[in-house]
Design an enzyme around this catalytic site. Sequence first.
Site, PDB file in Angstrom:
ATOM      1  N   LYS A 147      -7.828  -5.847  12.422  1.00 30.17           N
ATOM      2  CA  LYS A 147      -6.646  -5.042  12.776  1.00 30.17           C
ATOM      3  C   LYS A 147      -5.899  -5.692  13.944  1.00 30.17           C
ATOM      4  O   LYS A 147      -4.673  -5.686  13.993  1.00 30.17           O
ATOM      5  CB  LYS A 147      -7.039  -3.594  13.143  1.00 30.17           C
ATOM      6  CG  LYS A 147      -7.491  -2.729  11.994  1.00 30.17           C
ATOM      7  CD  LYS A 147      -6.512  -2.662  10.824  1.00 30.17           C
ATOM      8  CE  LYS A 147      -5.350  -1.717  10.993  1.00 30.17           C
ATOM      9  NZ  LYS A 147      -4.539  -1.577   9.739  1.00 30.17           N
TER      10      LYS A 147
ATOM     11  N   TYR B 103     -13.918  -5.265  11.777  1.00 27.45           N
ATOM     12  CA  TYR B 103     -12.737  -4.411  11.548  1.00 27.45           C
ATOM     13  C   TYR B 103     -11.738  -4.590  12.693  1.00 27.45           C
ATOM     14  O   TYR B 103     -10.538  -4.762  12.469  1.00 27.45           O
ATOM     15  CB  TYR B 103     -13.153  -2.938  11.426  1.00 27.45           C
ATOM     16  CG  TYR B 103     -11.967  -1.996  11.336  1.00 27.45           C
ATOM     17  CD1 TYR B 103     -11.122  -2.025  10.233  1.00 27.45           C
ATOM     18  CD2 TYR B 103     -11.666  -1.097  12.375  1.00 27.45           C
ATOM     19  CE1 TYR B 103     -10.011  -1.180  10.147  1.00 27.45           C
ATOM     20  CE2 TYR B 103     -10.572  -0.256  12.304  1.00 27.45           C
ATOM     21  CZ  TYR B 103      -9.743  -0.301  11.192  1.00 27.45           C
ATOM     22  OH  TYR B 103      -8.651   0.523  11.114  1.00 27.45           O
TER      23      TYR B 103
ATOM     24  N   LYS C  89      -2.203  -2.195  -5.574  1.00 28.05           N
ATOM     25  CA  LYS C  89      -3.006  -2.648  -6.723  1.00 28.05           C
ATOM     26  C   LYS C  89      -3.084  -1.649  -7.876  1.00 28.05           C
ATOM     27  O   LYS C  89      -3.224  -2.029  -9.013  1.00 28.05           O
ATOM     28  CB  LYS C  89      -4.457  -2.937  -6.265  1.00 28.05           C
ATOM     29  CG  LYS C  89      -4.603  -3.967  -5.180  1.00 28.05           C
ATOM     30  CD  LYS C  89      -6.055  -4.348  -4.982  1.00 28.05           C
ATOM     31  CE  LYS C  89      -6.976  -3.181  -4.644  1.00 28.05           C
ATOM     32  NZ  LYS C  89      -6.674  -2.470  -3.395  1.00 28.05           N
TER      33      LYS C  89
ATOM     34  N   GLY D  98       1.551   4.686   3.599  1.00 28.43           N
ATOM     35  CA  GLY D  98       2.565   3.812   2.997  1.00 28.43           C
ATOM     36  C   GLY D  98       3.524   4.607   2.123  1.00 28.43           C
ATOM     37  O   GLY D  98       4.746   4.426   2.202  1.00 28.43           O
TER      38      GLY D  98
ATOM     39  N   GLY E 200       0.814  -1.218   0.000  1.00 25.76           N
ATOM     40  CA  GLY E 200       0.000   0.000   0.000  1.00 25.76           C
ATOM     41  C   GLY E 200       0.841   1.258   0.000  1.00 25.76           C
ATOM     42  O   GLY E 200       0.539   2.220   0.711  1.00 25.76           O
TER      43      GLY E 200
ATOM     44  N   SER F  34       1.173   3.089  -2.691  1.00 21.84           N
ATOM     45  CA  SER F  34       0.745   3.924  -3.823  1.00 21.84           C
ATOM     46  C   SER F  34       0.205   5.270  -3.363  1.00 21.84           C
ATOM     47  O   SER F  34       0.139   6.215  -4.151  1.00 21.84           O
ATOM     48  CB  SER F  34      -0.312   3.179  -4.659  1.00 21.84           C
ATOM     49  OG  SER F  34      -1.385   2.762  -3.843  1.00 21.84           O
ATOM     50  N   ARG F  35      -0.202   5.363  -2.111  1.00 23.85           N
ATOM     51  CA  ARG F  35      -0.706   6.651  -1.577  1.00 23.85           C
ATOM     52  C   ARG F  35      -0.680   6.614  -0.049  1.00 23.85           C
ATOM     53  O   ARG F  35      -0.295   5.605   0.550  1.00 23.85           O
ATOM     54  CB  ARG F  35      -2.129   6.933  -2.074  1.00 23.85           C
ATOM     55  CG  ARG F  35      -3.216   6.016  -1.518  1.00 23.85           C
ATOM     56  CD  ARG F  35      -4.573   6.317  -2.107  1.00 23.85           C
ATOM     57  NE  ARG F  35      -4.626   5.896  -3.500  1.00 23.85           N
ATOM     58  CZ  ARG F  35      -4.976   4.659  -3.900  1.00 23.85           C
ATOM     59  NH1 ARG F  35      -5.354   3.755  -3.010  1.00 23.85           N
ATOM     60  NH2 ARG F  35      -4.969   4.325  -5.159  1.00 23.85           N
ATOM     61  N   GLY F  36      -1.073   7.724   0.555  1.00 24.97           N
ATOM     62  CA  GLY F  36      -1.291   7.773   2.002  1.00 24.97           C
ATOM     63  C   GLY F  36      -0.043   7.513   2.842  1.00 24.97           C
ATOM     64  O   GLY F  36       1.074   7.897   2.486  1.00 24.97           O
TER      65      GLY F  36
HETATM   66  N1  LIG Z   1      -5.495   7.501   8.145  1.00 23.22           N
HETATM   67  C1  LIG Z   1      -5.630   7.284   9.441  1.00 23.22           C
HETATM   68  O1  LIG Z   1      -6.127   8.142  10.195  1.00 23.22           O
HETATM   69  C2  LIG Z   1      -5.128   6.006  10.056  1.00 23.22           C
HETATM   70  C3  LIG Z   1      -5.307   5.848  11.435  1.00 23.22           C
HETATM   71  C4  LIG Z   1      -4.866   4.689  12.043  1.00 23.22           C
HETATM   72  C5  LIG Z   1      -4.233   3.715  11.294  1.00 23.22           C
HETATM   73  N2  LIG Z   1      -4.086   3.874   9.964  1.00 23.22           N
HETATM   74  C6  LIG Z   1      -3.469   2.748   9.235  1.00 23.22           C
HETATM   75  O2  LIG Z   1      -2.532   3.196   8.272  1.00 23.22           O
HETATM   76  C7  LIG Z   1      -2.523   2.320   7.157  1.00 23.22           C
HETATM   77  C8  LIG Z   1      -2.642   3.124   5.864  1.00 23.22           C
HETATM   78  O3  LIG Z   1      -3.839   3.873   5.916  1.00 23.22           O
HETATM   79  P1  LIG Z   1      -4.115   5.106   4.959  1.00 23.22           P
HETATM   80  O4  LIG Z   1      -4.980   6.030   5.719  1.00 23.22           O
HETATM   81  O5  LIG Z   1      -2.866   5.589   4.338  1.00 23.22           O
HETATM   82  O6  LIG Z   1      -5.038   4.391   3.862  1.00 23.22           O
HETATM   83  P2  LIG Z   1      -5.257   4.708   2.302  1.00 23.22           P
HETATM   84  O7  LIG Z   1      -4.995   6.126   2.001  1.00 23.22           O
HETATM   85  O8  LIG Z   1      -6.577   4.106   1.974  1.00 23.22           O
HETATM   86  O9  LIG Z   1      -4.130   3.823   1.636  1.00 23.22           O
HETATM   87  C9  LIG Z   1      -4.240   2.431   1.689  1.00 23.22           C
HETATM   88  C10 LIG Z   1      -3.173   1.808   0.828  1.00 23.22           C
HETATM   89  O10 LIG Z   1      -3.355   0.394   0.877  1.00 23.22           O
HETATM   90  C11 LIG Z   1      -3.365  -0.127  -0.434  1.00 23.22           C
HETATM   91  N3  LIG Z   1      -4.190  -1.313  -0.501  1.00 23.22           N
HETATM   92  C12 LIG Z   1      -5.497  -1.444  -0.164  1.00 23.22           C
HETATM   93  N4  LIG Z   1      -5.914  -2.705  -0.399  1.00 23.22           N
HETATM   94  C13 LIG Z   1      -4.838  -3.377  -0.882  1.00 23.22           C
HETATM   95  C14 LIG Z   1      -4.639  -4.715  -1.315  1.00 23.22           C
HETATM   96  N5  LIG Z   1      -5.625  -5.612  -1.317  1.00 23.22           N
HETATM   97  N6  LIG Z   1      -3.404  -5.073  -1.735  1.00 23.22           N
HETATM   98  C15 LIG Z   1      -2.389  -4.181  -1.762  1.00 23.22           C
HETATM   99  N7  LIG Z   1      -2.525  -2.896  -1.374  1.00 23.22           N
HETATM  100  C16 LIG Z   1      -3.743  -2.507  -0.948  1.00 23.22           C
HETATM  101  C17 LIG Z   1      -3.878   1.010  -1.305  1.00 23.22           C
HETATM  102  O11 LIG Z   1      -3.332   0.904  -2.605  1.00 23.22           O
HETATM  103  P3  LIG Z   1      -4.118   0.374  -3.901  1.00 23.22           P
HETATM  104  O12 LIG Z   1      -5.490   0.924  -3.850  1.00 23.22           O
HETATM  105  O13 LIG Z   1      -3.256   0.917  -4.988  1.00 23.22           O
HETATM  106  O14 LIG Z   1      -4.065  -1.114  -3.791  1.00 23.22           O
HETATM  107  C18 LIG Z   1      -3.255   2.221  -0.607  1.00 23.22           C
HETATM  108  O15 LIG Z   1      -1.966   2.463  -1.097  1.00 23.22           O
HETATM  109  C19 LIG Z   1      -3.642   1.310   7.379  1.00 23.22           C
HETATM  110  O16 LIG Z   1      -3.099   0.111   7.886  1.00 23.22           O
HETATM  111  C20 LIG Z   1      -4.498   1.965   8.433  1.00 23.22           C
HETATM  112  O17 LIG Z   1      -5.181   1.043   9.258  1.00 23.22           O
HETATM  113  C21 LIG Z   1      -4.533   4.993   9.311  1.00 23.22           C
END
Ligand SMILES: NC(=O)c1ccc[n+]([C@@H]2O[C@H](COP(=O)([O-])OP(=O)(O)OC[C@H]3O[C@@H](n4cnc5c(N)ncnc54)[C@H](OP(=O)(O)O)[C@@H]3O)[C@@H](O)[C@H]2O)c1
Length: 434
Positions: A172, A168, A42, A23, A17, A19-21
């Site tokens: 996690k 969920y 993906k 990661g 992951g 590709s954005r955010g």
């Molecule tokens: N944002 C928050 O406030 C927050 C808070 C607590 C924890 N987190 C944790 O931080 C992590 C990242 O969150 P985020 O907010 O950055 O989410 P996000 O913006 O939705 O990014 C999620 C990433 O995961 C990838 N992904 C999703 N399904 C996938 C799959 N089946 N195979 C491979 N890659 C996949 C997506 O890429 P593709 O779509 O290109 O596959 C994307 O790069 C997560 O584990 C989340 O639980 C986030």
Amino acid sequence: MLPNTGKLAGCTLFITGASRGIGKAIALKAAKDGANIVIAAKTAEPHRTLPGTIYTAAKEIEAAGGKALPCIVNVREEEQIINAVEKAVKTFGGIDILVNNASAISLSGTLETETKKANLMMDVNVRGTYLTSKICLPHLRKSKNAHILNLSPPLNLNPVWFKNHCAYTISKYGMSMCVLGMAEEFRGEVAVNALWPKTAIYTAAMNMLGGSGVEKQCRKTDILADAAYCILTKPKSFTGNFVIDEALLREEGIKDFDVYAIAPGHPLLPDFFLDAEPDVITMKLEQHGASQAFKEEKKSSQPKHEGPDGAKVDLESASAKPLSPVAETFRVIQGAISEEFVKAIQGVFQFELSGDDGGTWYIDLKTKGGSTGCGKPPVKADVVMSMSSADFVKMFTGKLKPTMAFMSGKLKISGNMALAMRLEKVLVQLNSKL
Ligand SMILES: NC(=O)c1ccc[n+]([C@@H]2O[C@H](COP(=O)([O-])OP(=O)(O)OC[C@H]3O[C@@H](n4cnc5c(N)ncnc54)[C@H](OP(=O)(O)O)[C@@H]3O)[C@@H](O)[C@H]2O)c1
């Protein structure tokens, strides 16, 4: 912000992951040291709404000073993980660090979670993390300072974190249990830790969950990139830890956390699974004035509405008598609805209220002219929201944010989730007209 030290120069990171955010932010921080990054996600073609692809991320990583290997990987597919790992080892000579960041989220109750959504969360979060770790581990064991880092929470067993979104939480916590098990299993060989933010982080996922305006209550992805960098540059004896970003960075001497805020000074949304319980989170936000102040009402003419028994109720004449807080709120909303607003929202919200003046109420922002009233809506509702009358009034008078109401279990939602998430936008727009 935490300065780069160059310690990750030449190291290879496999990040799911990226590709954005979050990661991608972790990847960019390591790239500044001159690290090699395997982007395992993906998205290969630009998405209609989501930013970035594995190729745009690769460009950014190279521009930051790293080497990038974009790989199309769905972590639900074992073969795709195996292929990407093989390609990574062939290209960079090994793997030093695995970041299990990819995740799926649905904050719905047990009966409202469709089986395919439950499967997705279990597959991506638990099984994806477990399998990617399993496949990378033989290579990680050959590295001098190997790490696995899972973006997962501390194992807080307070039932409040299970009752509203059991699937969920299980998914996690499954990632966190991988930390618990693998840290012991590979002690001395590979460090295995978990990282979780103290507050919400502004990403595409948060934007989807929190709706418009949520960004002000979030921090930037930089805080997790700094915290991850700090963990990944520690010796492998640092293992089995459930790290909270702010706590770790404070220990590292960071004092200014405003640099990580999207809107410095604005109250922040505490994240799930930490000490603050959902109700406390809501209360804190209200105390800090994170909610919108209720503006003065505007007088307007009211159409007739259908009462719970099907009888037509004239809210204008009813307003001559003192109205209940619920009826008064609907009267005010009715006055604020415009044709333009109906065109923009195109949704029918049904409310199942409990307590004083409870029952079924609706806001129809789909049918020409729009309407509100008591009883079932004139056309089928797109979203049904269940809550107490008192919380409903609080929500529509800006004293309780819909996101907070939902997170704390005060608001239950069924139907079109995307439309439900736009309620915050509806409220902001309505409030500006009230
Ligand atoms: N944002 C928050 O406030 C927050 C808070 C607590 C924890 N987190 C944790 O931080 C992590 C990242 O969150 P985020 O907010 O950055 O989410 P996000 O913006 O939705 O990014 C999620 C990433 O995961 C990838 N992904 C999703 N399904 C996938 C799959 N089946 N195979 C491979 N890659 C996949 C997506 O890429 P593709 O779509 O290109 O596959 C994307 O790069 C997560 O584990 C989340 O639980 C986030």
